[in-house]
Scaffold this motif. Sequence first.
Motif, mmCIF file in Angstrom:
data_model
loop_
_atom_site.group_PDB
_atom_site.id
_atom_site.type_symbol
_atom_site.label_atom_id
_atom_site.label_comp_id
_atom_site.label_asym_id
_atom_site.label_seq_id
_atom_site.Cartn_x
_atom_site.Cartn_y
_atom_site.Cartn_z
ATOM 1 N N CYS A 192 0.799 -1.273 -0.111
ATOM 2 C CA CYS A 192 -0.004 -0.140 0.043
ATOM 3 C C CYS A 192 0.937 1.183 0.079
ATOM 4 O O CYS A 192 1.933 1.436 1.031
ATOM 5 N N CYS B 186 -6.946 1.733 4.424
ATOM 6 C CA CYS B 186 -6.462 2.977 4.053
ATOM 7 C C CYS B 186 -7.801 3.896 3.050
ATOM 8 O O CYS B 186 -8.116 4.791 3.339
ATOM 9 N N CYS C 231 0.544 3.104 3.574
ATOM 10 C CA CYS C 231 0.664 2.646 4.884
ATOM 11 C C CYS C 231 1.798 1.213 4.716
ATOM 12 O O CYS C 231 2.206 0.832 5.864
ATOM 13 N N CYS D 33 -4.390 0.184 0.430
ATOM 14 C CA CYS D 33 -5.157 -1.120 0.851
ATOM 15 C C CYS D 33 -6.541 -1.040 1.206
ATOM 16 O O CYS D 33 -7.071 0.178 1.398
HETATM 17 ZN ZN LIG Z 1 -2.892 1.032 3.371
#
Ligand SMILES: [Zn+2]
Length: 206
Positions: free
Chosen positions: A58, A73, A61, A70
């Motif tokens: 991601c 998020c 993150c 992801c």
């Molecule tokens: Zn993420």
Amino acid sequence: MEFSSKLLENAVYEMSQLPGIGKRTALRLVLHLLKQPEERTELLAHAVLKLRGEVNFCKNCYNISDTEVCEICANPKRDETMVCVVEDIRDVMAIENTSQYNGLYHVLGGKISPMEGVGPQDLNIVPLIKKVKDGTIKELILALSSTMEGDTTNFYIYKQLEGQDVTTSTIARGISVGDELEYADEVTLGRSIINRVPFESSIKAN
Ligand SMILES: [Zn+2]
């Protein structure tokens, strides 16, 4: 260990390179694969190769994700002012299982460990500091293990953030965290997130 076959020896050697797998276990696993239908091995090899070749992190993150951003998020219901800093995806999974946390994560990809030659530059620390400086994050929860490496990493991040307008907290000590985070029971881990303490007071306590 003496092998009657070079092919077998190679397979056992490669298997034994995995963490926690000694030569004996490696041999057992390899012999197990030989007993299974050939397509089982193909499926395993294919899954590992596909993961390796196509794995994506991601961009926000650094969690492993099949999409650019992801699911966590990308979820508008998550509180983006709160970020929990963890070592790897196992910690994300463990904390998600508690259903007690609704913020986002930041996956470091390891801990600072001079012994193993891992420095801050080898981890996703710079993007974390940048994210904090960008100003959306109000609270950073440091959820690394209470090992020396975890403490070092927590402290390093804390020092990097000095002067920033962000609350830094840490999950309650005395419970299994970090390497053991995935094994901590959900209730204990959930409670430790709810009862997190300001990072300053955790340093004084040590
Ligand atoms: Zn993420």
